[in-house]
Design a protein around this motif. Structure first.
Motif, PDB file in Angstrom:
ATOM      1  N   TRP A  10     -10.205  -0.173  -4.659  1.00 40.26           N
ATOM      2  CA  TRP A  10      -9.232  -0.006  -5.728  1.00 40.26           C
ATOM      3  C   TRP A  10      -9.543  -1.010  -6.826  1.00 40.26           C
ATOM      4  O   TRP A  10      -9.929  -2.145  -6.531  1.00 40.26           O
ATOM      5  CB  TRP A  10      -7.804  -0.253  -5.235  1.00 40.26           C
ATOM      6  CG  TRP A  10      -7.318   0.744  -4.242  1.00 40.26           C
ATOM      7  CD1 TRP A  10      -7.385   0.651  -2.884  1.00 40.26           C
ATOM      8  CD2 TRP A  10      -6.691   1.994  -4.529  1.00 40.26           C
ATOM      9  NE1 TRP A  10      -6.844   1.758  -2.297  1.00 40.26           N
ATOM     10  CE2 TRP A  10      -6.399   2.598  -3.284  1.00 40.26           C
ATOM     11  CE3 TRP A  10      -6.337   2.655  -5.706  1.00 40.26           C
ATOM     12  CZ2 TRP A  10      -5.782   3.840  -3.187  1.00 40.26           C
ATOM     13  CZ3 TRP A  10      -5.713   3.889  -5.606  1.00 40.26           C
ATOM     14  CH2 TRP A  10      -5.439   4.466  -4.371  1.00 40.26           C
ATOM     15  N   ALA A  18      -1.863   1.402 -13.523  1.00 38.89           N
ATOM     16  CA  ALA A  18      -1.937   1.365 -12.060  1.00 38.89           C
ATOM     17  C   ALA A  18      -3.407   1.335 -11.657  1.00 38.89           C
ATOM     18  O   ALA A  18      -4.284   1.752 -12.429  1.00 38.89           O
ATOM     19  CB  ALA A  18      -1.239   2.575 -11.460  1.00 38.89           C
ATOM     20  N   GLY A  21      -8.783   4.386  -7.655  1.00 42.38           N
ATOM     21  CA  GLY A  21      -9.495   4.306  -6.396  1.00 42.38           C
ATOM     22  C   GLY A  21     -10.968   4.635  -6.509  1.00 42.38           C
ATOM     23  O   GLY A  21     -11.400   5.378  -7.400  1.00 42.38           O
ATOM     24  N   LEU A 390      -5.809  -6.400   0.952  1.00 42.13           N
ATOM     25  CA  LEU A 390      -4.618  -5.562   1.062  1.00 42.13           C
ATOM     26  C   LEU A 390      -4.132  -5.450   2.498  1.00 42.13           C
ATOM     27  O   LEU A 390      -3.222  -4.661   2.785  1.00 42.13           O
ATOM     28  CB  LEU A 390      -4.897  -4.169   0.498  1.00 42.13           C
ATOM     29  CG  LEU A 390      -5.135  -4.089  -1.014  1.00 42.13           C
ATOM     30  CD1 LEU A 390      -5.377  -2.655  -1.440  1.00 42.13           C
ATOM     31  CD2 LEU A 390      -3.974  -4.691  -1.792  1.00 42.13           C
ATOM     32  N   GLU A 391      -4.707  -6.253   3.389  1.00 45.22           N
ATOM     33  CA  GLU A 391      -4.322  -6.177   4.795  1.00 45.22           C
ATOM     34  C   GLU A 391      -3.874  -7.534   5.330  1.00 45.22           C
ATOM     35  O   GLU A 391      -3.916  -7.778   6.538  1.00 45.22           O
ATOM     36  CB  GLU A 391      -5.499  -5.641   5.630  1.00 45.22           C
ATOM     37  CG  GLU A 391      -5.910  -4.227   5.230  1.00 45.22           C
ATOM     38  CD  GLU A 391      -7.110  -3.720   6.004  1.00 45.22           C
ATOM     39  OE1 GLU A 391      -7.749  -4.532   6.718  1.00 45.22           O
ATOM     40  OE2 GLU A 391      -7.420  -2.519   5.892  1.00 45.22           O
ATOM     41  N   THR A 395       0.401  -8.661   2.069  1.00 40.79           N
ATOM     42  CA  THR A 395       0.131  -7.435   1.323  1.00 40.79           C
ATOM     43  C   THR A 395       0.131  -6.181   2.187  1.00 40.79           C
ATOM     44  O   THR A 395       0.187  -5.069   1.642  1.00 40.79           O
ATOM     45  CB  THR A 395      -1.233  -7.540   0.622  1.00 40.79           C
ATOM     46  OG1 THR A 395      -2.256  -7.740   1.615  1.00 40.79           O
ATOM     47  CG2 THR A 395      -1.252  -8.692  -0.369  1.00 40.79           C
ATOM     48  N   ALA A 398       1.892  -2.651   1.446  1.00 39.68           N
ATOM     49  CA  ALA A 398       2.242  -2.494   0.032  1.00 39.68           C
ATOM     50  C   ALA A 398       1.219  -1.583  -0.638  1.00 39.68           C
ATOM     51  O   ALA A 398       0.026  -1.668  -0.359  1.00 39.68           O
ATOM     52  CB  ALA A 398       2.267  -3.847  -0.665  1.00 39.68           C
ATOM     53  N   PRO A 399       1.644  -0.710  -1.536  1.00 37.81           N
ATOM     54  CA  PRO A 399       0.682   0.101  -2.283  1.00 37.81           C
ATOM     55  C   PRO A 399      -0.108  -0.780  -3.232  1.00 37.81           C
ATOM     56  O   PRO A 399       0.359  -1.859  -3.629  1.00 37.81           O
ATOM     57  CB  PRO A 399       1.570   1.086  -3.045  1.00 37.81           C
ATOM     58  CG  PRO A 399       2.866   0.362  -3.211  1.00 37.81           C
ATOM     59  CD  PRO A 399       3.032  -0.462  -1.970  1.00 37.81           C
ATOM     60  N   PRO A 400      -1.309  -0.376  -3.622  1.00 34.61           N
ATOM     61  CA  PRO A 400      -2.118  -1.220  -4.518  1.00 34.61           C
ATOM     62  C   PRO A 400      -1.390  -1.631  -5.793  1.00 34.61           C
ATOM     63  O   PRO A 400      -1.540  -2.756  -6.262  1.00 34.61           O
ATOM     64  CB  PRO A 400      -3.334  -0.347  -4.813  1.00 34.61           C
ATOM     65  CG  PRO A 400      -3.475   0.512  -3.597  1.00 34.61           C
ATOM     66  CD  PRO A 400      -2.067   0.807  -3.159  1.00 34.61           C
ATOM     67  N   VAL A 401      -0.564  -0.746  -6.348  1.00 36.87           N
ATOM     68  CA  VAL A 401       0.127  -1.092  -7.591  1.00 36.87           C
ATOM     69  C   VAL A 401       1.103  -2.234  -7.379  1.00 36.87           C
ATOM     70  O   VAL A 401       1.395  -3.004  -8.308  1.00 36.87           O
ATOM     71  CB  VAL A 401       0.848   0.140  -8.176  1.00 36.87           C
ATOM     72  CG1 VAL A 401       2.051   0.532  -7.327  1.00 36.87           C
ATOM     73  CG2 VAL A 401       1.270  -0.101  -9.620  1.00 36.87           C
ATOM     74  N   ALA A 403       0.642  -4.696  -5.083  1.00 38.00           N
ATOM     75  CA  ALA A 403       0.007  -5.859  -4.468  1.00 38.00           C
ATOM     76  C   ALA A 403       0.126  -7.138  -5.291  1.00 38.00           C
ATOM     77  O   ALA A 403       0.347  -8.211  -4.724  1.00 38.00           O
ATOM     78  CB  ALA A 403      -1.457  -5.561  -4.173  1.00 38.00           C
TER      79      ALA A 403
END
Length: 445
Positions: A10, A18, A21, A390-391, A395, A398-401, A403
């Motif tokens: 991402w 946003a 990907g 993101l893990e 985080t 949570a969705p990337p937006v 984070a």
């Protein structure tokens, strides 16, 4: 120069609202040459960036030596002014070697947090007795060297500091380290800094700063503005109510009005803090396009108050972020606090979108420091990348937006500056940062 292919799961591209990907990022000669979205399978020679990749972040306001104060000003209740006394005590201890070690470790900590450019608001110029060193810019030179060793860019915002109060009381004690003889001596130092760094244009900018209306006589402000034209120009503004009161008593105007009347406000200028403003002050800052750098973690640590961030942005002032006193070094926390403080002040949510906060931490901060080609992942821009996990416990889920509103500096895994890796797998590639900080800080105390 640095070339290569990077594949981001991402990425926050350009001015997008946003993340996008599966992004293939091509770097040629230390700049982004091509950005391709929706690439299902990365080329075998591409370096994968798992997580969310952002543009490089800019710390628009730093006092590197304050890092040695972290955790050492909370043993009594105190005030901003008692904190300042302890800061002065630290300032009286530093020599060029100490400063190099401390700044190098501090800037390396910034790199770990995803900061690729720092704006160092520099006023610790001279020896402990106030006399210039044989090289009057040696303390600035060690800051520039420290940034180079840490692998980040620097805009050295060299500060003019001549008086102790709005009334013009002379500098005394450790403050004499901060002061130049006069404006001409200060400008001569800037010229020498320019000459010494003429070959470092890819990593160094020399900006100007006036410490505050307390530190520069009003009569000099128009000449200062005129003779520093073309440089980024920063100044502390209305951090404390006492500053406003003293300025009104001495000049019949608020600090913002005084600076406006003196020609200091402009699109090249950035006010730091801007906490206690009148409606007219906000209008003057916005109408001139003067930026404002908020440092929420420092402002709350010093009990400064909450500045009118949303109102300033709506008035036309670009917002940037800084770590200031290094209470923490985490621009994600600064960005979250920009929104959170507005919520506390107004008792409403939703003042800034995640994209607005990323722009404040990235492109707006770089612009405030004189770097107009950094802060976006877009073709032609300098190749700075910051990837966050993101893990992590913060985080995960949570969705990337979202984070950037959940991540911390500890979630930064990869940092690339001008196409070169500075942080890999959460570790600085050159410096053992905890050990360097431990040694640098404890040697001072």
């Amino acid at each position: 120069m640095s070339d290569g292919l990077w594949y981001a799961d991402w990425a926050w591209l350009g001015s997008d609202e946003a993340p996008t990907g599966r992004v293939l990022i091509e770097v040629v000669d230390s700049r982004f040459s091509a950005i391709t979205v929706g690439v299902a399978t990365p080329p075998p020679d591409a370096i994968r960036l798992p997580g969310l990749t952002l543009p490089g972040l800019a710390n628009a306001h730093s006092h590197a030596f304050h890092r040695a104060l972290r955790g050492r000003t909370t043993d009594d209740r105190g005030s901003f002014w008692t904190w300042r006394d302890r800061m002065y005590a630290l300032a009286g201890r530093l020599d060029p070697d100490d400063y190099l070690a401390l700044a190098r470790a501090t800037y390396a900590e910034m790199a770990l947090a995803g900061i690729t450019t720092v704006g160092e608001f520099h006023y610790l110029h001279h020896d402990v007795d106030g006399e210039p060193y044989p090289d009057p810019n040696v303390m600035g030179a060690v800051l520039i060297e420290a940034a180079a060793q840490a692998g980040i860019r620097i805009t050295l915002l060299d500060a003019l500091y001549l008086t102790a109060t709005v009334d013009g009381e002379p500098l005394e004690g450790v403050q004499r380290r901060f002061g130049d003889q006069d404006l001409d001596a200060y400008l001569a130092r800037l010229d020498r800094l320019d000459a010494a760094n003429s070959d470092n244009a890819d990593s160094v900018r020399i900006g100007a700063a006036l410490h505050s209306v307390r530190a520069v006589p009003a009569a000099l402000l128009p000449e200062f503005a005129e003779r520093t034209a073309g440089r980024p120009l920063h100044f502390h503004l209305s951090e404390q109510r006492a500053e406003n009161e003293a300025c009104v008593a001495a000049h019949g105007r608020t600090p913002t009005e005084l600076l406006s009347d003196s020609g200091v406000l402009s699109a090249r200028s950035t006010a730091v803090h801007a906490t206690h403003l009148t409606d007219l002050d906000r209008t003057l800052l916005g109408d001139t396009g003067t930026g404002v750098c908020f440092c929420p973690t420092t402002e709350r640590d010093l009990a400064d108050g909450i500045g009118p961030a949303r109102a300033l942005a709506d008035a036309g002032s670009p917002l940037s972020l800084g770590s200031d006193s290094q209470t923490v070094i985490d621009l994600f926390e600064e960005a979250r606090a920009l929104e959170a403080d507005e919520r506390l002040r107004t008792e409403r949510r939703g003042h800034f979108t995640p994209a607005e906060l990323i722009r404040a931490a990235a492109v707006a901060g770089h612009n405030a420091l004189g770097w107009t080609d950094v802060g976006r992942i877009a073709a032609g821009e300098r190749a700075d990348l910051v990837t966050i996990n993101l893990e992590s416990p913060r985080t995960a889920g949570a969705p990337p937006v979202g984070a950037p509103l959940t991540a911390s500096a500890a979630d930064v895994t990869t940092v690339v500056v001008d196409g070169r890796v500075t942080v890999r797998d959460g570790h600085h590639v050159r410096i053992d940062v905890p050990a360097a900080l431990e040694e640098a800080v404890h040697s001072l105390w």
